[in-house]
Design an enzyme around this catalytic site. Structure first.
Site, PDB file in Angstrom:
ATOM      1  N   GLY A 121       0.756  -1.246   0.000  1.00  0.00           N
ATOM      2  CA  GLY A 121       0.000   0.000   0.000  1.00  0.00           C
ATOM      3  C   GLY A 121       0.782   1.290   0.000  1.00  0.00           C
ATOM      4  O   GLY A 121       0.503   2.204  -0.769  1.00  0.00           O
ATOM      5  N   ARG A 169      -1.242  -0.581  15.130  1.00  0.00           N
ATOM      6  CA  ARG A 169      -0.463   0.195  14.153  1.00  0.00           C
ATOM      7  C   ARG A 169      -1.370   0.729  13.051  1.00  0.00           C
ATOM      8  O   ARG A 169      -2.268   0.023  12.596  1.00  0.00           O
ATOM      9  CB  ARG A 169       0.581  -0.712  13.515  1.00  0.00           C
ATOM     10  CG  ARG A 169       1.302  -0.076  12.349  1.00  0.00           C
ATOM     11  CD  ARG A 169       2.261  -1.052  11.703  1.00  0.00           C
ATOM     12  NE  ARG A 169       1.578  -2.050  10.914  1.00  0.00           N
ATOM     13  CZ  ARG A 169       1.560  -2.090   9.574  1.00  0.00           C
ATOM     14  NH1 ARG A 169       2.169  -1.148   8.865  1.00  0.00           N
ATOM     15  NH2 ARG A 169       0.944  -3.060   8.923  1.00  0.00           N
ATOM     16  N   GLN A 181      -1.768  -7.555  15.322  1.00  0.00           N
ATOM     17  CA  GLN A 181      -2.705  -6.913  14.394  1.00  0.00           C
ATOM     18  C   GLN A 181      -3.306  -7.896  13.401  1.00  0.00           C
ATOM     19  O   GLN A 181      -2.583  -8.608  12.718  1.00  0.00           O
ATOM     20  CB  GLN A 181      -1.996  -5.810  13.607  1.00  0.00           C
ATOM     21  CG  GLN A 181      -2.902  -5.156  12.566  1.00  0.00           C
ATOM     22  CD  GLN A 181      -2.357  -3.827  12.090  1.00  0.00           C
ATOM     23  OE1 GLN A 181      -1.505  -3.789  11.208  1.00  0.00           O
ATOM     24  NE2 GLN A 181      -2.823  -2.755  12.669  1.00  0.00           N
ATOM     25  N   HIS A 224      -1.390 -10.056  10.737  1.00  0.00           N
ATOM     26  CA  HIS A 224      -0.616  -9.252   9.795  1.00  0.00           C
ATOM     27  C   HIS A 224       0.654  -8.659  10.397  1.00  0.00           C
ATOM     28  O   HIS A 224       1.669  -8.537   9.730  1.00  0.00           O
ATOM     29  CB  HIS A 224      -1.531  -8.130   9.297  1.00  0.00           C
ATOM     30  CG  HIS A 224      -0.936  -7.268   8.232  1.00  0.00           C
ATOM     31  ND1 HIS A 224      -0.455  -7.781   7.046  1.00  0.00           N
ATOM     32  CD2 HIS A 224      -0.764  -5.922   8.151  1.00  0.00           C
ATOM     33  CE1 HIS A 224      -0.011  -6.785   6.284  1.00  0.00           C
ATOM     34  NE2 HIS A 224      -0.169  -5.655   6.941  1.00  0.00           N
TER      35      HIS A 224
HETATM   36  C1  LIG Z   1       1.867  -8.526   2.829  1.00  0.00           C
HETATM   37  C2  LIG Z   1       2.307  -7.341   3.636  1.00  0.00           C
HETATM   38  C3  LIG Z   1       2.035  -6.061   3.185  1.00  0.00           C
HETATM   39  C4  LIG Z   1       2.442  -4.957   3.934  1.00  0.00           C
HETATM   40  N1  LIG Z   1       2.162  -3.710   3.465  1.00  0.00           N
HETATM   41  C5  LIG Z   1       2.615  -2.628   4.143  1.00  0.00           C
HETATM   42  C6  LIG Z   1       2.419  -1.312   3.636  1.00  0.00           C
HETATM   43  O1  LIG Z   1       1.862  -1.099   2.553  1.00  0.00           O
HETATM   44  N2  LIG Z   1       2.875  -0.264   4.368  1.00  0.00           N
HETATM   45  C7  LIG Z   1       3.521  -0.442   5.562  1.00  0.00           C
HETATM   46  O2  LIG Z   1       3.919   0.555   6.180  1.00  0.00           O
HETATM   47  N3  LIG Z   1       3.728  -1.686   6.063  1.00  0.00           N
HETATM   48  C8  LIG Z   1       3.299  -2.775   5.377  1.00  0.00           C
HETATM   49  N4  LIG Z   1       3.532  -4.025   5.891  1.00  0.00           N
HETATM   50  C9  LIG Z   1       4.368  -4.182   7.084  1.00  0.00           C
HETATM   51  C10 LIG Z   1       5.839  -3.973   6.726  1.00  0.00           C
HETATM   52  O3  LIG Z   1       6.060  -4.376   5.397  1.00  0.00           O
HETATM   53  C11 LIG Z   1       6.769  -4.761   7.642  1.00  0.00           C
HETATM   54  O4  LIG Z   1       6.489  -4.479   8.984  1.00  0.00           O
HETATM   55  C12 LIG Z   1       8.224  -4.382   7.360  1.00  0.00           C
HETATM   56  O5  LIG Z   1       8.515  -4.491   5.987  1.00  0.00           O
HETATM   57  C13 LIG Z   1       9.200  -5.207   8.167  1.00  0.00           C
HETATM   58  O6  LIG Z   1      10.501  -4.864   7.764  1.00  0.00           O
HETATM   59  P1  LIG Z   1      11.784  -5.348   8.578  1.00  0.00           P
HETATM   60  O7  LIG Z   1      12.964  -4.755   7.901  1.00  0.00           O
HETATM   61  O8  LIG Z   1      11.580  -5.075  10.019  1.00  0.00           O
HETATM   62  O9  LIG Z   1      11.773  -6.925   8.403  1.00  0.00           O
HETATM   63  P2  LIG Z   1      11.658  -7.869   7.101  1.00  0.00           P
HETATM   64  O10 LIG Z   1      11.478  -7.117   5.842  1.00  0.00           O
HETATM   65  O11 LIG Z   1      10.660  -8.907   7.461  1.00  0.00           O
HETATM   66  O12 LIG Z   1      13.095  -8.512   7.035  1.00  0.00           O
HETATM   67  C14 LIG Z   1      13.581  -9.370   8.041  1.00  0.00           C
HETATM   68  C15 LIG Z   1      14.996  -9.759   7.699  1.00  0.00           C
HETATM   69  O13 LIG Z   1      15.542 -10.505   8.777  1.00  0.00           O
HETATM   70  C16 LIG Z   1      16.187 -11.646   8.290  1.00  0.00           C
HETATM   71  N5  LIG Z   1      16.151 -12.678   9.342  1.00  0.00           N
HETATM   72  C17 LIG Z   1      15.100 -13.048  10.112  1.00  0.00           C
HETATM   73  N6  LIG Z   1      15.488 -14.006  10.967  1.00  0.00           N
HETATM   74  C18 LIG Z   1      16.795 -14.240  10.743  1.00  0.00           C
HETATM   75  C19 LIG Z   1      17.759 -15.123  11.296  1.00  0.00           C
HETATM   76  N7  LIG Z   1      17.452 -15.976  12.268  1.00  0.00           N
HETATM   77  N8  LIG Z   1      19.027 -15.085  10.794  1.00  0.00           N
HETATM   78  C20 LIG Z   1      19.350 -14.243   9.789  1.00  0.00           C
HETATM   79  N9  LIG Z   1      18.482 -13.393   9.227  1.00  0.00           N
HETATM   80  C21 LIG Z   1      17.221 -13.397   9.703  1.00  0.00           C
HETATM   81  C22 LIG Z   1      15.436 -12.012   7.022  1.00  0.00           C
HETATM   82  O14 LIG Z   1      16.227 -12.785   6.171  1.00  0.00           O
HETATM   83  C23 LIG Z   1      15.129 -10.633   6.459  1.00  0.00           C
HETATM   84  O15 LIG Z   1      16.202 -10.167   5.703  1.00  0.00           O
HETATM   85  C24 LIG Z   1       3.114  -5.144   5.164  1.00  0.00           C
HETATM   86  C25 LIG Z   1       3.402  -6.421   5.608  1.00  0.00           C
HETATM   87  C26 LIG Z   1       2.973  -7.518   4.863  1.00  0.00           C
HETATM   88  C27 LIG Z   1       3.241  -8.895   5.421  1.00  0.00           C
END
Ligand SMILES: Cc1cc2nc3c(=O)[nH]c(=O)nc-3n(C[C@H](O)[C@H](O)[C@H](O)COP(=O)(O)OP(=O)(O)OC[C@H]3O[C@@H](n4cnc5c(N)ncnc54)[C@H](O)[C@@H]3O)c2cc1C
Length: 583
Positions: free
Chosen positions: A51, A389, A231, A354
């Site tokens: 989104g 959120r 959520q 989610h």
């Molecule tokens: C389908 C979907 C749509 C969404 N749409 C939106 C939106 O439109 N707008 C918005 O604001 N939010 C949205 N969200 C929420 C948002 O996308 C996520 O909260 C956010 O992208 C999380 O980012 P992050 O960098 O914290 O983790 P992630 O992008 O989940 O990355 C996690 C990283 O950690 C690594 N990792 C995990 N465990 C280990 C381990 N044990 N060892 C090594 N590496 C590990 C993985 O390999 C990955 O690289 C959406 C979520 C989903 C599921």
């Protein structure tokens, strides 16, 4: 075992992890960064975001309005100093992304386009069609490639933190291609491992979202904050849980029950104003919409399908041109996965797990109570999301707090004492031994899929959209039994090359620990607030519970739950009002 010395180890290469890595490289190109990820960075869950990302940019909008929407959306459980900082930094980060090449969608006049989003009383969500996460992550990833100081360790699975003398001094990881255990010795570690939606059976979350980083910090003594707040997104596809983005409702889609009635008008979300509309109803916050579904289901007004009860999302009045321009992925997903073309037909949808509002307890700089350990993104709880959120705040959160923690880690790298090599090496050997011991485990008759299924069932029945003491107690008993039975899981695959059996066993261990914290925190919170709704305590109780919950790990007993006051700067708790009607 291989030892790798670095300055900062980042676990996670999603939006948060890569943003932090860039911030460190920009602060000081001599700081060595190890970027560790269990999947190739572009497969991180951030890529699935559809989104958009929130940030004030239009003249009719203000930082105060973004602050007010976020705080009331979070049912006043957000730390307001963190929200103030967040809304102020948000536009700068989104513009920075533009400068790095992110193709934001445009208005007719060429300025950045914004769309309405749930719980935001103003259009402030920047978007790149409905593939925002893909473009955002790609922009960050390609930018990170410019910096030679960032070394990537793709397909390395982290198992535990290394801490000696009260400081975090590194992290362990298994190279999945070879099975070889690595010890990363670092002056600081940034946890950026994303959420834990896979603890529940029906979720939008990718298979990798198993709460590993939360579990690692938790076991190292850092509390998990506000874990009871899970959520549910109101519009997932039945069967798969694939998300139909809130942007569909932002662009004007309606939600109707099995009788074709826009039922949200019955739940304090304002009148069913005619299209085009601007506020509430379908653009109410996610907690309210998911709860309304539950009530419709109880009243028998949802439609039954082989994949559970559903309501309908209606995009037909938007027309093919607008759907193809603004929501091409929604059309694609609906046609590919359930053979429904939203140009002509209603999309069946139901609430789906989610996002984890809670996470590793951090301060406003992403620092945790363990010296040298930072946490950012969905695995962390800063907290700007409070009890619920608002959609599109979390992509921006990755950028704002990713950059902030990166700068903090860079500073620490310049001043931190050299690692205590002897202590850390001893710990690393013990950590390696814990992985090897998994291969030697006797078969106790337990299977990974079996335990995971039982965990899913009890989390859905006991800790779902509505909870009670009885349902939560049943889940708590079940999860602690599952944690005991987990020691009876033996690996059937003993090989070293891409041993998915090993990784799934480790992921299950993480999920069980995090699940236990979720249930324990939910039991302790005897009120209803945001996404945490107790059938036995229906009202919000600010006197007793305007507080964060902090879950502390115990290897043998139940988690200990403590509380901390919420930081209030300028918005006193009040009734949440949407579309002219409150609850
Ligand atoms: C389908 C979907 C749509 C969404 N749409 C939106 C939106 O439109 N707008 C918005 O604001 N939010 C949205 N969200 C929420 C948002 O996308 C996520 O909260 C956010 O992208 C999380 O980012 P992050 O960098 O914290 O983790 P992630 O992008 O989940 O990355 C996690 C990283 O950690 C690594 N990792 C995990 N465990 C280990 C381990 N044990 N060892 C090594 N590496 C590990 C993985 O390999 C990955 O690289 C959406 C979520 C989903 C599921």
């Amino acid at each position: 075992m291989k030892m790798i010395e670095t300055d900062v180890a980042i676990v996670g290469a999603g939006g948060a992890g890569i943003r932090a890595a860039i911030a460190i490289a920009e602060a000081d190109p001599t700081i060595r960064v190890a970027l560790i990820s269990k999947v190739y960075p572009m497969r991180s869950h951030t890529v699935a975001a559809e989104g958009g990302a929130a940030g004030v940019i239009k003249e009719n909008d203000s930082l105060d309005d973004h602050f007010a929407d976020t705080v009331s959306g979070g049912d006043w459980l957000c730390d307001q100093d963190a929200v103030e900082l967040f809304v102020a930094e948000a536009p700068k980060e989104l513009i920075q992304l533009e400068h790095w090449g992110c193709p934001w969608s445009r208005e007719e006049d060429g300025s950045v386009g914004v769309r309405p989003f749930g719980g935001m009383k103003m259009e402030r969500t920047w978007y790149a069609a409905d593939k925002t996460g893909f473009h955002l992550l790609h922009t960050l990833f390609q930018t990170s490639l410019k910096y030679p100081s960032i070394t990537r360790f793709d397909e390395f699975y982290s198992t535990e933190l290394l801490a000696a003398n009260g400081r975090c001094q590194g992290v362990m990881a298994i190279e999945m291609r070879s099975g070889r255990v690595h010890a990363f010795i670092a002056k600081s570690v940034i946890m950026a491992t994303g959420g834990a939606g896979r603890i529940f059976p029906f979720t939008t979350n990718g298979a990798i979202k198993t709460g590993d980083g939360m579990a690692m910090a938790y076991r190292a003594g850092v509390p998990l904050k506000d874990m009871e707040f899970i959520q549910y997104h109101p519009t997932g596809l039945p069967g798969t849980g694939i998300l139909i983005t809130e942007a569909a409702r932002g662009e004007g889609a309606s939600l109707t029950n099995k009788d074709g009635y826009r039922y949200l008008q019955d739940y304090g979300l304002g009148p069913a104003d005619p299209w085009p509309r601007k506020k509430a109803m379908e653009l109410g916050p996610r907690d309210r919409l998911s709860q309304a579904f539950w009530h419709e289901q109880k009243k028998g007004r949802t439609a039954q399908t082989p994949h559970g009860d559903v309501v309908y999302l209606d995009l037909r009045h938007l027309g093919e041109k607008k759907i193809d321009e603004r929501l091409p992925m929604v059309r694609d997903l609906a046609i590919s996965y359930i053979r429904v073309d939203p140009v002509h037909d209603l999309i069946p949808v139901r609430p789906v797990v989610h996002y984890t509002m809670g996470g590793i307890d951090t301060d406003i700089d992403g620092a945790t109570s363990l010296d040298g350990l930072f946490a950012i993104g969905e695995c962390a709880c800063v907290s700007i999301n409070g009890a619920n959120r608002l959609g599109s705040n979390s992509l921006t959160e990755l950028l704002v707090f990713g950059a902030r923690a990166g700068r903090g880690a860079a500073k620490l790298a310049a001043t931190a004492p050299a690692p205590d090599m002897e202590g850390v090496q001893e710990q690393a050997r013990a950590a390696e031994e814990r992985v090897l011991a998994l291969f030697r485990r006797a078969d106790g008759g337990e299977s990974i899929p079996g335990l995971r299924q039982e965990m899913h069932d009890t989390m859905e029945s006991g800790a779902g959209i509505y909870r009670s003491a009885a349902s939560l107690l049943a889940s708590a008993t079940k999860i602690s039994a599952l944690r005991r039975r987990y020691s009876g899981v033996a690996l059937t695959d003993k090989s070293n090359v891409y041993n998915t059996d090993l990784i799934q066993a480790l992921e299950l261990g993480a999920m069980l620990d995090v699940a236990e914290a979720i249930v324990a925190a939910a039991l302790e919170r005897k009120e209803s607030r945001g996404s945490h709704q107790r059938l036995d305590f229906e009202a919000r109780d600010d006197d007793a519970y305007l507080k964060h919950s902090l879950a502390y790990y115990s290897e043998t007993g139940d988690p200990e739950i403590r509380h901390r006051d919420v930081t209030i700067t300028k918005s006193q708790p009040a009734e949440r009002v949407y579309g002219g009607a409150g609850k």
